[in-house]
Design an enzyme around this catalytic site. Structure first.
Site, PDB file in Angstrom:
ATOM      1  N   ASN A   7      67.396  57.583  50.596  1.00 20.55           N
ATOM      2  CA  ASN A   7      67.632  56.279  51.625  1.00 20.55           C
ATOM      3  C   ASN A   7      66.909  56.657  52.788  1.00 20.55           C
ATOM      4  O   ASN A   7      67.182  57.417  53.291  1.00 20.55           O
ATOM      5  CB  ASN A   7      69.351  56.162  51.799  1.00 20.55           C
ATOM      6  CG  ASN A   7      68.837  55.519  52.799  1.00 20.55           C
ATOM      7  OD1 ASN A   7      68.676  54.003  53.100  1.00 20.55           O
ATOM      8  ND2 ASN A   7      70.103  54.717  53.084  1.00 20.55           N
ATOM      9  N   TRP A   8      65.713  56.427  52.850  1.00 18.34           N
ATOM     10  CA  TRP A   8      65.481  56.843  54.229  1.00 18.34           C
ATOM     11  C   TRP A   8      65.842  56.244  55.357  1.00 18.34           C
ATOM     12  O   TRP A   8      65.131  56.173  56.888  1.00 18.34           O
ATOM     13  CB  TRP A   8      63.990  56.510  54.715  1.00 18.34           C
ATOM     14  CG  TRP A   8      62.871  57.378  53.529  1.00 18.34           C
ATOM     15  CD1 TRP A   8      63.446  57.797  52.597  1.00 18.34           C
ATOM     16  CD2 TRP A   8      61.114  57.341  53.236  1.00 18.34           C
ATOM     17  NE1 TRP A   8      62.224  59.045  51.848  1.00 18.34           N
ATOM     18  CE2 TRP A   8      61.401  58.104  52.644  1.00 18.34           C
ATOM     19  CE3 TRP A   8      60.410  56.795  54.373  1.00 18.34           C
ATOM     20  CZ2 TRP A   8      59.526  58.325  52.267  1.00 18.34           C
ATOM     21  CZ3 TRP A   8      58.928  56.372  53.790  1.00 18.34           C
ATOM     22  CH2 TRP A   8      58.413  57.615  53.164  1.00 18.34           C
ATOM     23  N   LYS A   9      66.419  55.292  55.430  1.00 14.51           N
ATOM     24  CA  LYS A   9      67.692  54.408  56.617  1.00 14.51           C
ATOM     25  C   LYS A   9      66.122  53.905  56.894  1.00 14.51           C
ATOM     26  O   LYS A   9      64.927  53.639  56.800  1.00 14.51           O
ATOM     27  CB  LYS A   9      67.687  55.238  57.590  1.00 14.51           C
ATOM     28  CG  LYS A   9      69.042  55.963  56.235  1.00 14.51           C
ATOM     29  CD  LYS A   9      69.877  56.022  56.844  1.00 14.51           C
ATOM     30  CE  LYS A   9      71.772  56.935  55.633  1.00 14.51           C
ATOM     31  NZ  LYS A   9      72.387  57.204  56.622  1.00 14.51           N
ATOM     32  N   HIS A  86      75.290  49.016  51.763  1.00 15.15           N
ATOM     33  CA  HIS A  86      75.663  50.720  52.834  1.00 15.15           C
ATOM     34  C   HIS A  86      77.060  50.530  53.911  1.00 15.15           C
ATOM     35  O   HIS A  86      76.722  49.615  54.859  1.00 15.15           O
ATOM     36  CB  HIS A  86      73.976  50.988  53.318  1.00 15.15           C
ATOM     37  CG  HIS A  86      74.067  52.631  54.147  1.00 15.15           C
ATOM     38  ND1 HIS A  86      74.732  52.405  55.036  1.00 15.15           N
ATOM     39  CD2 HIS A  86      74.002  53.963  53.100  1.00 15.15           C
ATOM     40  CE1 HIS A  86      74.673  53.969  55.014  1.00 15.15           C
ATOM     41  NE2 HIS A  86      74.034  54.514  53.932  1.00 15.15           N
ATOM     42  N   GLU A  88      76.409  50.924  56.772  1.00 14.00           N
ATOM     43  CA  GLU A  88      75.812  51.150  58.070  1.00 14.00           C
ATOM     44  C   GLU A  88      75.831  49.751  58.328  1.00 14.00           C
ATOM     45  O   GLU A  88      75.582  49.339  59.153  1.00 14.00           O
ATOM     46  CB  GLU A  88      74.662  51.991  58.415  1.00 14.00           C
ATOM     47  CG  GLU A  88      74.641  53.021  58.908  1.00 14.00           C
ATOM     48  CD  GLU A  88      73.428  54.567  57.977  1.00 14.00           C
ATOM     49  OE1 GLU A  88      72.802  53.825  58.029  1.00 14.00           O
ATOM     50  OE2 GLU A  88      73.905  55.268  57.968  1.00 14.00           O
ATOM     51  N   GLU A 155      80.117  56.891  48.925  1.00 17.53           N
ATOM     52  CA  GLU A 155      79.730  57.598  49.688  1.00 17.53           C
ATOM     53  C   GLU A 155      80.698  57.602  51.135  1.00 17.53           C
ATOM     54  O   GLU A 155      81.044  56.547  51.894  1.00 17.53           O
ATOM     55  CB  GLU A 155      78.609  56.603  50.898  1.00 17.53           C
ATOM     56  CG  GLU A 155      77.174  57.016  49.760  1.00 17.53           C
ATOM     57  CD  GLU A 155      76.048  56.943  50.838  1.00 17.53           C
ATOM     58  OE1 GLU A 155      74.729  57.576  50.763  1.00 17.53           O
ATOM     59  OE2 GLU A 155      76.146  55.929  51.737  1.00 17.53           O
ATOM     60  N   GLY A 161      75.512  61.731  57.245  1.00 16.02           N
ATOM     61  CA  GLY A 161      74.972  62.219  58.690  1.00 16.02           C
ATOM     62  C   GLY A 161      76.019  63.534  59.476  1.00 16.02           C
ATOM     63  O   GLY A 161      75.751  63.865  60.615  1.00 16.02           O
ATOM     64  N   SER A 195      75.907  64.198  53.315  1.00 18.56           N
ATOM     65  CA  SER A 195      75.618  65.643  53.918  1.00 18.56           C
ATOM     66  C   SER A 195      74.976  65.810  53.145  1.00 18.56           C
ATOM     67  O   SER A 195      74.759  67.575  52.414  1.00 18.56           O
ATOM     68  CB  SER A 195      76.268  65.834  54.358  1.00 18.56           C
ATOM     69  OG  SER A 195      76.152  65.273  55.432  1.00 18.56           O
ATOM     70  N   GLY A 216      69.924  61.052  52.507  1.00 21.31           N
ATOM     71  CA  GLY A 216      69.691  60.301  53.868  1.00 21.31           C
ATOM     72  C   GLY A 216      68.671  61.386  53.921  1.00 21.31           C
ATOM     73  O   GLY A 216      67.701  61.173  53.899  1.00 21.31           O
TER      74      GLY A 216
HETATM   75  P1  13P Z   1      72.788  61.315  54.998  1.00 16.58           P
HETATM   76  O1  13P Z   1      72.508  62.385  53.603  1.00 16.58           O
HETATM   77  O2  13P Z   1      72.310  61.621  56.041  1.00 16.58           O
HETATM   78  O3  13P Z   1      73.925  61.970  55.283  1.00 16.58           O
HETATM   79  O4  13P Z   1      72.854  60.007  54.555  1.00 16.58           O
HETATM   80  C1  13P Z   1      73.634  60.008  53.233  1.00 16.58           C
HETATM   81  C2  13P Z   1      73.373  58.590  53.445  1.00 16.58           C
HETATM   82  O5  13P Z   1      74.039  56.971  53.591  1.00 16.58           O
HETATM   83  C3  13P Z   1      72.759  57.706  52.265  1.00 16.58           C
HETATM   84  O6  13P Z   1      72.683  56.758  52.070  1.00 16.58           O
END
Ligand code: 13P
Length: 234
Positions: A7-9, A86, A88, A155, A161, A195, A216
């Protein structure tokens, strides 16, 4: 076969696309790699040897919905998967379980496999079972609902993060709980996200009952991502 989902966001650019395309070719790995870049970059992955996913899609095919992405169009441009709900999107864009379920239905209708994110916040940690049950309720009300290979991504929000990962036992317990709630004999998978990186992925991918990882920030570093793919392939 494990899933390794990137997931590149809202990150990445043409340079990263090219780097991924040249370095993450079909090797000897035996896992399912899915890259979910920002929607604007999806068509730049022409000829990519792995699967692509979007990070969101709307619940209608087309119409006056400024700024939204049609699940049909995402399918047409080569997506096979779509991340929905997600944390977010839940937190920043106020997405509810009902909205996410409408998007799930539309994604299925247009041939995309949904990746549904669930997970408790730090404040909800002591009652995580209640939180996960509520987030899963729409998929469990009717146990004869065909989940069509939906990937549920556990998650924990406090792990995203932050570099903080639950203990392996806690992840195993959550995966077991999710499977109990959804029920056996149904067509779905459960992955973990939060993470995940090159160093902890081997241990995480070894967790009993886990079908893969959703990555992520480490998915933006080609060498880390390759390590995770390698760990998923053993
Ligand atoms: P991180 O791997 O940066 O913690 O993010 C996880 C995430 O939100 C994947 O969708």
């Amino acid at each position: 076969m494990k899933f390794v989902i990137a997931n590149w966001k809202m990150n990445g650019d043409f340079e990263l696309v090219n780097q991924m395309m040249s370095e993450i070719g079909k090797g000897r790995e035996c896992c399912k790699v899915i890259v979910c870049p920002p929607a604007a970059l999806i068509t730049s992955f022409k000829g990519f040897e792995h699967d692509l996913g979007a990070q969101n899609s709307f619940y209608e095919e087309k119409g006056a919905f400024t700024g939204e992405n049609s699940p049909k169009l995402l399918k047409d441009i080569g997506c096979k998967y779509v991340i929905l709900g997600h944390s977010e999107r839940r937190a920043i864009f106020q997405e509810s379980d009902e909205l996410i379920f409408k998007k799930w239905n539309a994604a299925i209708r247009f041939g995309l496999t949904p990746i549904i994110c669930i997970g408790e916040t730090l404040e909800e940690r002591s009652r995580w079972k209640e939180v996960l049950s509520a987030q899963l309720a729409n998929y469990c009300a009717d146990k004869s609902l065909d989940l069509q290979g939906t990937i549920f991504a556990y998650e924990p929000v406090w792990s995203i993060g932050t570099g903080k990962v639950p203990s392996m036992q806690e992840i195993e317990d959550a995966i077991g709980f999710i499977k109990d709630v959804i029920g056996a004999e149904r067509n779905y998978y459960v992955v973990y996200g939060g993470s995940v990186n090159g160093s902890n992925s081997a241990e995480i991918l070894n967790i009993h009952g886990l079908d893969g990882v959703l990555v992520g920030s480490a998915s933006l570093k080609v060498s880390d991502f390759k390590t995770i793919i390698g760990n998923a392939s053993v």
